[in-house]
Design an enzyme around this catalytic site. Structure first.
Site, mmCIF file in Angstrom:
data_model
loop_
_atom_site.group_PDB
_atom_site.id
_atom_site.type_symbol
_atom_site.label_atom_id
_atom_site.label_comp_id
_atom_site.label_asym_id
_atom_site.label_seq_id
_atom_site.Cartn_x
_atom_site.Cartn_y
_atom_site.Cartn_z
ATOM 1 N N ASP A 166 0.852 -1.192 0.000
ATOM 2 C CA ASP A 166 0.000 0.000 0.000
ATOM 3 C C ASP A 166 0.891 1.246 0.000
ATOM 4 O O ASP A 166 2.030 1.197 0.462
ATOM 5 C CB ASP A 166 -0.872 0.042 1.273
ATOM 6 C CG ASP A 166 -2.086 -0.866 1.171
ATOM 7 O OD1 ASP A 166 -2.355 -1.405 0.078
ATOM 8 O OD2 ASP A 166 -2.775 -1.036 2.190
ATOM 9 N N ARG A 198 -0.842 -0.847 -8.826
ATOM 10 C CA ARG A 198 -2.205 -0.400 -8.526
ATOM 11 C C ARG A 198 -2.236 1.120 -8.622
ATOM 12 O O ARG A 198 -1.473 1.800 -7.927
ATOM 13 C CB ARG A 198 -2.582 -0.838 -7.109
ATOM 14 C CG ARG A 198 -3.927 -0.267 -6.646
ATOM 15 C CD ARG A 198 -4.141 -0.483 -5.149
ATOM 16 N NE ARG A 198 -4.146 -1.885 -4.794
ATOM 17 C CZ ARG A 198 -3.904 -2.331 -3.553
ATOM 18 N NH1 ARG A 198 -3.635 -1.505 -2.578
ATOM 19 N NH2 ARG A 198 -3.911 -3.626 -3.308
HETATM 20 C C1 LIG Z 1 -8.267 -1.382 -4.131
HETATM 21 C C2 LIG Z 1 -7.936 -0.021 -3.598
HETATM 22 C C3 LIG Z 1 -6.751 0.159 -2.926
HETATM 23 C C4 LIG Z 1 -6.390 1.422 -2.471
HETATM 24 N N1 LIG Z 1 -5.161 1.602 -1.904
HETATM 25 C C5 LIG Z 1 -4.776 2.866 -1.586
HETATM 26 C C6 LIG Z 1 -3.449 3.131 -1.142
HETATM 27 O O1 LIG Z 1 -2.603 2.231 -1.010
HETATM 28 N N2 LIG Z 1 -3.136 4.414 -0.840
HETATM 29 C C7 LIG Z 1 -4.022 5.446 -0.967
HETATM 30 O O2 LIG Z 1 -3.666 6.620 -0.721
HETATM 31 N N3 LIG Z 1 -5.291 5.204 -1.364
HETATM 32 C C8 LIG Z 1 -5.686 3.957 -1.679
HETATM 33 N N4 LIG Z 1 -6.968 3.740 -2.114
HETATM 34 C C9 LIG Z 1 -7.997 4.813 -1.964
HETATM 35 C C10 LIG Z 1 -8.013 5.719 -3.159
HETATM 36 O O3 LIG Z 1 -6.843 6.503 -3.208
HETATM 37 C C11 LIG Z 1 -9.232 6.672 -3.114
HETATM 38 O O4 LIG Z 1 -9.152 7.457 -1.966
HETATM 39 C C12 LIG Z 1 -10.572 5.932 -3.121
HETATM 40 O O5 LIG Z 1 -10.543 4.834 -3.966
HETATM 41 C C13 LIG Z 1 -11.680 6.886 -3.606
HETATM 42 O O6 LIG Z 1 -11.388 7.353 -4.900
HETATM 43 P P1 LIG Z 1 -12.195 6.898 -6.204
HETATM 44 O O7 LIG Z 1 -11.191 6.650 -7.273
HETATM 45 O O8 LIG Z 1 -13.064 5.763 -5.912
HETATM 46 O O9 LIG Z 1 -12.989 8.184 -6.672
HETATM 47 P P2 LIG Z 1 -13.987 9.160 -5.918
HETATM 48 O O10 LIG Z 1 -14.023 10.401 -6.751
HETATM 49 O O11 LIG Z 1 -13.660 9.301 -4.475
HETATM 50 O O12 LIG Z 1 -15.376 8.416 -6.030
HETATM 51 C C14 LIG Z 1 -16.043 8.126 -7.240
HETATM 52 C C15 LIG Z 1 -17.380 7.470 -6.930
HETATM 53 O O13 LIG Z 1 -17.159 6.237 -6.250
HETATM 54 C C16 LIG Z 1 -18.096 6.045 -5.204
HETATM 55 N N5 LIG Z 1 -17.364 6.084 -3.897
HETATM 56 C C17 LIG Z 1 -16.085 6.472 -3.724
HETATM 57 N N6 LIG Z 1 -15.708 6.382 -2.433
HETATM 58 C C18 LIG Z 1 -16.790 5.943 -1.760
HETATM 59 C C19 LIG Z 1 -17.038 5.650 -0.393
HETATM 60 N N7 LIG Z 1 -16.072 5.814 0.554
HETATM 61 N N8 LIG Z 1 -18.267 5.225 -0.051
HETATM 62 C C20 LIG Z 1 -19.214 5.025 -1.004
HETATM 63 N N9 LIG Z 1 -19.050 5.302 -2.323
HETATM 64 C C21 LIG Z 1 -17.865 5.744 -2.698
HETATM 65 C C22 LIG Z 1 -19.084 7.158 -5.360
HETATM 66 O O14 LIG Z 1 -20.081 6.739 -6.260
HETATM 67 C C23 LIG Z 1 -18.258 8.262 -5.981
HETATM 68 O O15 LIG Z 1 -19.021 9.200 -6.676
HETATM 69 C C24 LIG Z 1 -7.307 2.499 -2.622
HETATM 70 C C25 LIG Z 1 -8.509 2.307 -3.294
HETATM 71 C C26 LIG Z 1 -8.821 1.080 -3.795
HETATM 72 C C27 LIG Z 1 -10.108 0.918 -4.549
#
Ligand SMILES: Cc1cc2nc3c(=O)[nH]c(=O)nc-3n(C[C@H](O)[C@H](O)[C@H](O)COP(=O)(O)OP(=O)(O)OC[C@H]3O[C@@H](n4cnc5c(N)ncnc54)[C@H](O)[C@@H]3O)c2cc1C
Length: 305
Positions: A131, A181
């Site tokens: 991560d 990732r």
């Molecule tokens: C498999 C995975 C591993 C990750 N590992 C890391 C890491 O190592 N380091 C790091 O900094 N971040 C990590 N993240 C988190 C990532 O950086 C984002 O903060 C998170 O995925 C939200 O961004 P998004 O791309 O989904 O877009 P967003 O713009 O946040 O969301 C887009 C849409 O997704 C849905 N959605 C998003 N979040 C939520 C929620 N919490 N609850 C409900 N619906 C939601 C909604 O429909 C929203 O409109 C990881 C995410 C994933 C999926």
């Protein structure tokens, strides 16, 4: 609002308030499999049974003593043994936070710990993804990744599109066998190192996914964003990527129907499944991402029952 919640994620007073609120458990259950290895195993079995791949995260970060870091390592070793015994590898791999293994106070200890986890993962027939945490740890994490990949080439990295450096990191890591990732990024970062507007972060995400999908590595597109998922699908077709040459990843409890829909279309979809009792920081980052989740949260805090 996002900044306030992320600031609260570092406050022990707010942590105590949240942990003792009566309905907190309901909120946590939505995003976390449970507290024990058995909980993780049960949820993994269900997800794999429904056609999803899984990456399991033992919750916890920023440990401050060697004993805590060793306990985290031991938890992963137990988990990997159990997963292999239940025939859930290679469908399930593990995700590891280096700060949980001692990175913030002893980099050598963290490296020894993560190396032991990579060794156990290889023996269990699976792999590890590191991560990515706040930007002060990026160089150290990528450095450990490079060392680990010499012996464990399938070890994965996470790159965060909100960081200005990430396009260049994508170019470095888009090499044969390299699992990357790509996510937007979940921490509060200063303007000097990170794009601040959602639009700039999305544009960076698209530039980065183009670099990864056109390169020689194995891209893992981690997002719930419908627009970015559609662009990912389109670009994967453009670059002639078959379903076993890239994957989508999403978090447990977030857009579960979309996860099974994409898997039903033939994509590889991996669910990031957290478990463990140290869920506070993880929960707060999920709340910061989506203000609508605050409704559940407010109920938990305000309830007197
Ligand atoms: C498999 C995975 C591993 C990750 N590992 C890391 C890491 O190592 N380091 C790091 O900094 N971040 C990590 N993240 C988190 C990532 O950086 C984002 O903060 C998170 O995925 C939200 O961004 P998004 O791309 O989904 O877009 P967003 O713009 O946040 O969301 C887009 C849409 O997704 C849905 N959605 C998003 N979040 C939520 C929620 N919490 N609850 C409900 N619906 C939601 C909604 O429909 C929203 O409109 C990881 C995410 C994933 C999926």
């Amino acid at each position: 609002m996002r900044s306030v919640i992320l600031a609260a994620s570092r406050s022990s007073r707010v942590e105590r308030l949240v942990e003792t609120a009566p309905y907190t458990r309901d909120v946590v259950r939505r995003f976390v499999a449970g507290t024990t290895t058995d909980d993780a195993l049960r949820a993994t079995r269900e997800l794999v049974g429904s056609g999803l791949a899984v990456t399991i995260d033992h919750l916890g970060e920023d440990t401050v003593t060697p004993e805590q870091a060793t306990a985290v390592r031991e938890e992963y070793l137990t988990l990997l043994t159990v997963l292999a015994g239940a025939d859930l590898t290679p469908a399930a791999e593990v995700s590891v936070k280096l700060s949980a293994l001692g990175q913030k106070f002893d980099e050598k200890l963290a490296y020894d710990n993560v190396r032991a986890i990579c060794t156990a993962a290889a023996a269990a027939g699976t792999t590890v993804t590191l991560d990515m945490e706040d930007h002060t740890t990026t160089d150290s994490t990528l450095d450990m990744l490079a060392r680990l990949r010499k012996d464990f080439p399938s070890t994965g990295a996470v790159l965060q599109a909100y960081l200005r450096r990430t396009e260049s990191d994508c170019r470095e890591l888009a090499t044969a066998g390299s699992r990357v990732r790509l996510c937007k990024g979940a921490y509060k970062e200063p303007e000097s190192v990170a794009y601040q507007s959602a639009r700039d972060v999305d544009k960076s995400y698209v530039r980065c996914l183009n670099i990864l999908l056109s390169g020689a590595g194995y891209p893992m597109l981690a997002t719930h964003d419908p627009r970015l998922i559609a662009i990912g699908q389109d670009r994967a077709r453009w670059f002639d990527r078959s379903p076993d040459e890239f994957e989508f990843q999403m978090l447990y409890g977030i857009r579960p129907e979309e996860q099974t829909r994409l898997a039903g279309e033939g994509h590889t979809v991996r669910t990031y499944l957290p478990y463990g009792s140290d869920w506070y920081g993880y929960l707060m980052r999920r709340l910061a991402e989506r203000p609508a989740n605050l409704v559940f949260f407010a109920r938990a805090l305000l309830s007197r029952s």
